[in-house]
Design a protein around this motif. Structure first.
Motif, PDB file in Angstrom:
ATOM      1  N   LEU A   1       9.478  -6.322  -1.144  1.00  0.00           N
ATOM      2  CA  LEU A   1       8.298  -7.076  -1.589  1.00  0.00           C
ATOM      3  C   LEU A   1       8.677  -8.208  -2.536  1.00  0.00           C
ATOM      4  O   LEU A   1       8.125  -9.305  -2.459  1.00  0.00           O
ATOM      5  CB  LEU A   1       7.285  -6.148  -2.250  1.00  0.00           C
ATOM      6  N   LEU A   2       9.621  -7.943  -3.428  1.00  0.00           N
ATOM      7  CA  LEU A   2      10.055  -8.984  -4.346  1.00  0.00           C
ATOM      8  C   LEU A   2      10.805 -10.099  -3.621  1.00  0.00           C
ATOM      9  O   LEU A   2      10.665 -11.262  -3.966  1.00  0.00           O
ATOM     10  CB  LEU A   2      10.922  -8.379  -5.455  1.00  0.00           C
ATOM     11  N   GLU A   3      11.593  -9.734  -2.613  1.00  0.00           N
ATOM     12  CA  GLU A   3      12.299 -10.752  -1.823  1.00  0.00           C
ATOM     13  C   GLU A   3      11.319 -11.612  -1.052  1.00  0.00           C
ATOM     14  O   GLU A   3      11.480 -12.818  -0.971  1.00  0.00           O
ATOM     15  CB  GLU A   3      13.288 -10.085  -0.855  1.00  0.00           C
ATOM     16  N   ASN A   4      10.288 -11.002  -0.475  1.00  0.00           N
ATOM     17  CA  ASN A   4       9.279 -11.761   0.276  1.00  0.00           C
ATOM     18  C   ASN A   4       8.474 -12.664  -0.650  1.00  0.00           C
ATOM     19  O   ASN A   4       8.027 -13.714  -0.240  1.00  0.00           O
ATOM     20  CB  ASN A   4       8.335 -10.820   1.032  1.00  0.00           C
TER      21      ASN A   4
ATOM     22  N   ARG B   1      13.538   0.498  -2.325  1.00  0.00           N
ATOM     23  CA  ARG B   1      13.717  -0.336  -1.136  1.00  0.00           C
ATOM     24  C   ARG B   1      12.465  -1.166  -0.871  1.00  0.00           C
ATOM     25  O   ARG B   1      12.542  -2.376  -0.658  1.00  0.00           O
ATOM     26  CB  ARG B   1      14.020   0.541   0.078  1.00  0.00           C
ATOM     27  N   LEU B   2      11.293  -0.513  -0.908  1.00  0.00           N
ATOM     28  CA  LEU B   2      10.039  -1.231  -0.666  1.00  0.00           C
ATOM     29  C   LEU B   2       9.791  -2.300  -1.727  1.00  0.00           C
ATOM     30  O   LEU B   2       9.392  -3.421  -1.404  1.00  0.00           O
ATOM     31  CB  LEU B   2       8.864  -0.253  -0.633  1.00  0.00           C
ATOM     32  N   SER B   3      10.017  -1.949  -2.982  1.00  0.00           N
ATOM     33  CA  SER B   3       9.780  -2.931  -4.044  1.00  0.00           C
ATOM     34  C   SER B   3      10.762  -4.093  -3.930  1.00  0.00           C
ATOM     35  O   SER B   3      10.406  -5.243  -4.169  1.00  0.00           O
ATOM     36  CB  SER B   3       9.858  -2.280  -5.421  1.00  0.00           C
TER      37      SER B   3
ATOM     38  N   LYS C   1      13.556  11.586  -7.755  1.00  0.00           N
ATOM     39  CA  LYS C   1      14.768  11.691  -6.952  1.00  0.00           C
ATOM     40  C   LYS C   1      14.427  11.682  -5.461  1.00  0.00           C
ATOM     41  O   LYS C   1      15.112  11.041  -4.656  1.00  0.00           O
ATOM     42  CB  LYS C   1      15.522  12.972  -7.313  1.00  0.00           C
ATOM     43  N   LYS C   2      13.354  12.354  -5.092  1.00  0.00           N
ATOM     44  CA  LYS C   2      12.956  12.471  -3.691  1.00  0.00           C
ATOM     45  C   LYS C   2      12.455  11.145  -3.119  1.00  0.00           C
ATOM     46  O   LYS C   2      12.798  10.775  -1.997  1.00  0.00           O
ATOM     47  CB  LYS C   2      11.860  13.541  -3.573  1.00  0.00           C
ATOM     48  N   TYR C   3      11.614  10.416  -3.871  1.00  0.00           N
ATOM     49  CA  TYR C   3      10.979   9.201  -3.359  1.00  0.00           C
ATOM     50  C   TYR C   3      11.557   7.916  -3.961  1.00  0.00           C
ATOM     51  O   TYR C   3      11.150   6.830  -3.566  1.00  0.00           O
ATOM     52  CB  TYR C   3       9.475   9.239  -3.652  1.00  0.00           C
ATOM     53  N   GLY C   4      12.465   8.029  -4.900  1.00  0.00           N
ATOM     54  CA  GLY C   4      12.974   6.863  -5.610  1.00  0.00           C
ATOM     55  C   GLY C   4      13.647   5.833  -4.721  1.00  0.00           C
ATOM     56  O   GLY C   4      13.439   4.629  -4.882  1.00  0.00           O
ATOM     57  N   ASP C   5      14.458   6.292  -3.769  1.00  0.00           N
ATOM     58  CA  ASP C   5      15.164   5.343  -2.900  1.00  0.00           C
ATOM     59  C   ASP C   5      14.185   4.507  -2.078  1.00  0.00           C
ATOM     60  O   ASP C   5      14.342   3.296  -1.956  1.00  0.00           O
ATOM     61  CB  ASP C   5      16.127   6.086  -1.970  1.00  0.00           C
TER      62      ASP C   5
ATOM     63  N   THR D   1       0.839  -1.198   0.000  1.00  0.00           N
ATOM     64  CA  THR D   1       0.000   0.000   0.000  1.00  0.00           C
ATOM     65  C   THR D   1       0.869   1.241   0.000  1.00  0.00           C
ATOM     66  O   THR D   1       0.603   2.199  -0.723  1.00  0.00           O
ATOM     67  CB  THR D   1      -0.934  -0.002   1.214  1.00  0.00           C
ATOM     68  N   ARG D   2       1.915   1.238   0.807  1.00  0.00           N
ATOM     69  CA  ARG D   2       2.837   2.374   0.866  1.00  0.00           C
ATOM     70  C   ARG D   2       3.523   2.567  -0.488  1.00  0.00           C
ATOM     71  O   ARG D   2       3.677   3.694  -0.951  1.00  0.00           O
ATOM     72  CB  ARG D   2       3.880   2.113   1.957  1.00  0.00           C
TER      73      ARG D   2
END
Length: 129
Positions: free
Chosen positions: A123-126, A118-120, A110-114, A39-40
């Motif tokens: 999620l892919l690892e999980n 990280r979240l994606s 640039k502001k939200y990319g990191d 969701t985030r």
């Protein structure tokens, strides 16, 4: 006569259905204060794209309205010189709408990319396990 024994213990179990499970999860998220990662991720992605789109659309609509005012001044009020000046001033924001979109999009990426990466990645690892 038979005596009735009231010292029995009964236990019954009922699994939650899907609707109840979603309701319990939403209540848990409300009190936990933590947002689900997916969701985030969706909210951050929407923020990056929507802020850029709203900025560009606002500029384009403003320029279109000013351009229309200039055309009205020429056609309805016979104010040729002033109408041309106002219409020319309205063309400028319309021309700048796309560069503004690209600049705001680049800034937000640039502001939200990191955090999005990280979240994606999490999620892919999980999803692999």
């Amino acid at each position: 006569m038979e005596e009735q024994n009231d010292d029995k213990f009964e236990y019954s179990y009922r699994a939650l259905n899907e609707e109840e499970r979603h309701k319990v999860e939403s209540i848990r998220r409300f009190y936990g204060g933590q947002e689900e990662k997916f969701t985030r991720l969706k909210r951050l992605n929407a923020r990056v794209r929507n802020v850029a789109a709203v900025s560009a659309l606002s500029m384009g609509i403003f320029g279109c309205l000013v351009f229309g005012l200039g055309m009205s001044m020429i056609l309805a009020w016979d104010l040729m010189a002033a109408g041309i000046a106002v219409a020319a001033a309205g063309i400028l924001p319309m021309l700048l709408a796309n560069p503004v979109y690209n600049a705001v999009l680049k800034r937000n990426k640039k502001k939200y990319g990191d955090e999005i990466l990280r979240l994606s990645g999490e999620l892919l690892e999980n999803g692999k396990s």
